[in-house]
Design a protein around this motif. Structure first.
Motif, short mmCIF file in Angstrom:
data_model
loop_
_atom_site.label_atom_id
_atom_site.label_comp_id
_atom_site.label_asym_id
_atom_site.label_seq_id
_atom_site.Cartn_x
_atom_site.Cartn_y
_atom_site.Cartn_z
N ALA A 92 0.85 -1.19 0.00
CA ALA A 92 0.00 0.00 0.00
C ALA A 92 0.89 1.24 0.00
N VAL A 93 0.26 2.37 -0.18
CA VAL A 93 0.91 3.64 0.10
C VAL A 93 0.65 3.95 1.57
N TYR A 94 1.71 4.24 2.29
CA TYR A 94 1.60 4.51 3.72
C TYR A 94 1.73 6.01 3.97
N TYR A 95 0.80 6.53 4.76
CA TYR A 95 0.74 7.95 5.07
C TYR A 95 0.90 8.17 6.57
N CYS A 96 1.65 9.17 6.92
CA CYS A 96 1.65 9.61 8.31
C CYS A 96 0.71 10.80 8.44
N ALA A 97 0.19 10.98 9.63
CA ALA A 97 -0.79 12.03 9.86
C ALA A 97 -0.64 12.55 11.29
N ALA A 98 -1.06 13.78 11.49
CA ALA A 98 -0.99 14.39 12.82
C ALA A 98 -2.33 15.05 13.14
N THR A 99 -2.66 15.03 14.42
CA THR A 99 -3.93 15.59 14.85
C THR A 99 -3.73 16.50 16.05
N ARG A 100 -4.49 17.58 16.10
CA ARG A 100 -4.46 18.48 17.25
C ARG A 100 -5.29 17.92 18.40
N SER A 101 -6.04 16.88 18.12
CA SER A 101 -6.91 16.30 19.13
C SER A 101 -6.10 15.77 20.30
N ALA A 102 -6.65 15.89 21.49
CA ALA A 102 -5.97 15.38 22.67
C ALA A 102 -6.06 13.86 22.78
N THR A 103 -7.02 13.28 22.07
CA THR A 103 -7.17 11.83 22.10
C THR A 103 -6.86 11.28 20.72
N VAL A 104 -6.65 10.00 20.66
CA VAL A 104 -6.33 9.37 19.38
C VAL A 104 -7.35 8.29 19.06
N ASP A 105 -7.59 8.11 17.81
CA ASP A 105 -8.41 7.00 17.35
C ASP A 105 -8.07 6.71 15.90
N GLY A 106 -8.76 5.76 15.32
CA GLY A 106 -8.43 5.31 13.99
C GLY A 106 -9.16 6.00 12.86
N ARG A 107 -9.90 7.04 13.16
CA ARG A 107 -10.66 7.72 12.12
C ARG A 107 -9.79 8.74 11.41
N ALA A 108 -9.65 8.57 10.11
CA ALA A 108 -8.83 9.48 9.32
C ALA A 108 -9.35 10.91 9.40
N SER A 109 -10.64 11.07 9.58
CA SER A 109 -11.24 12.41 9.62
C SER A 109 -10.78 13.21 10.83
N ARG A 110 -10.22 12.54 11.83
CA ARG A 110 -9.76 13.23 13.04
C ARG A 110 -8.37 13.84 12.87
N TYR A 111 -7.71 13.54 11.76
CA TYR A 111 -6.34 14.00 11.56
C TYR A 111 -6.33 15.24 10.68
N ASP A 112 -5.50 16.19 11.08
CA ASP A 112 -5.51 17.51 10.45
C ASP A 112 -4.44 17.67 9.38
N TYR A 113 -3.35 16.95 9.50
CA TYR A 113 -2.23 17.11 8.58
C TYR A 113 -1.78 15.75 8.08
N TRP A 114 -1.41 15.72 6.81
CA TRP A 114 -1.03 14.46 6.16
C TRP A 114 0.25 14.65 5.35
N GLY A 115 1.03 13.56 5.30
CA GLY A 115 2.18 13.54 4.40
C GLY A 115 1.75 13.13 3.01
N GLN A 116 2.72 13.04 2.11
CA GLN A 116 2.41 12.72 0.72
C GLN A 116 2.38 11.22 0.47
N GLY A 117 2.87 10.43 1.41
CA GLY A 117 2.83 8.98 1.29
C GLY A 117 4.12 8.38 0.79
N THR A 118 4.36 7.13 1.17
CA THR A 118 5.51 6.37 0.69
C THR A 118 5.03 4.96 0.33
#
Length: 124
Positions: A92-118
């Motif tokens: 697959a293409v793997y993406y890293c992501a970052a969220t300002r949220s204080a909690t974490v979960d698996g929903r992509a919609s919760r993440y604010d910033y994304w890399g371009q993928g590798t």
């Protein structure tokens, strides 16, 4: 705002290991929880792993649990994904992501910033 750049992908045989890195720049990386997602051709983006701001708590998808490990080095502003015992279905293409949220979960919609993928390709 934070900028994310992934590296470390490649073509490997089944059973091999890879370590992905995600370099963050901009705002203080330790202010963000972070995660890894992946997207295979013709499939939706799926959650892989996530880690809290301090790195003290991690979560992994069942499909990678016991094989993948997420970690971070806030002093180096870098997120990692150690992938062992790779399988062809990990391709697959793997993406890293970052969220300002204080909690974490698996929903992509919760993440604010994304890399371009590798790209990670695992041959059988």
């Amino acid at each position: 705002q934070v900028r994310l750049v992934e590296s470390g992908g490649g073509l490997v045989q089944a059973g091999a290991s890879l370590r992905l890195s995600c370099a963050a720049s901009g705002r203080t990386f330790s202010s963000y929880a972070a995660g890894w997602f992946r997207q295979a051709p013709g499939k939706e983006r799926e959650f892989v792993s996530t880690i809290t701001r301090s790195g003290g708590t991690t979560y992994h998808a069942d499909s990678v649990k016991g094989r993948f490990t997420i970690s971070r080095d806030n002093a180096k502003n870098t997120l990692y994904l150690q992938m062992n015992s790779l399988k062809p279905e990990d391709t697959a293409v793997y993406y890293c992501a970052a969220t300002r949220s204080a909690t974490v979960d698996g929903r992509a919609s919760r993440y604010d910033y994304w890399g371009q993928g590798t790209q990670v390709t695992v041959s059988s």
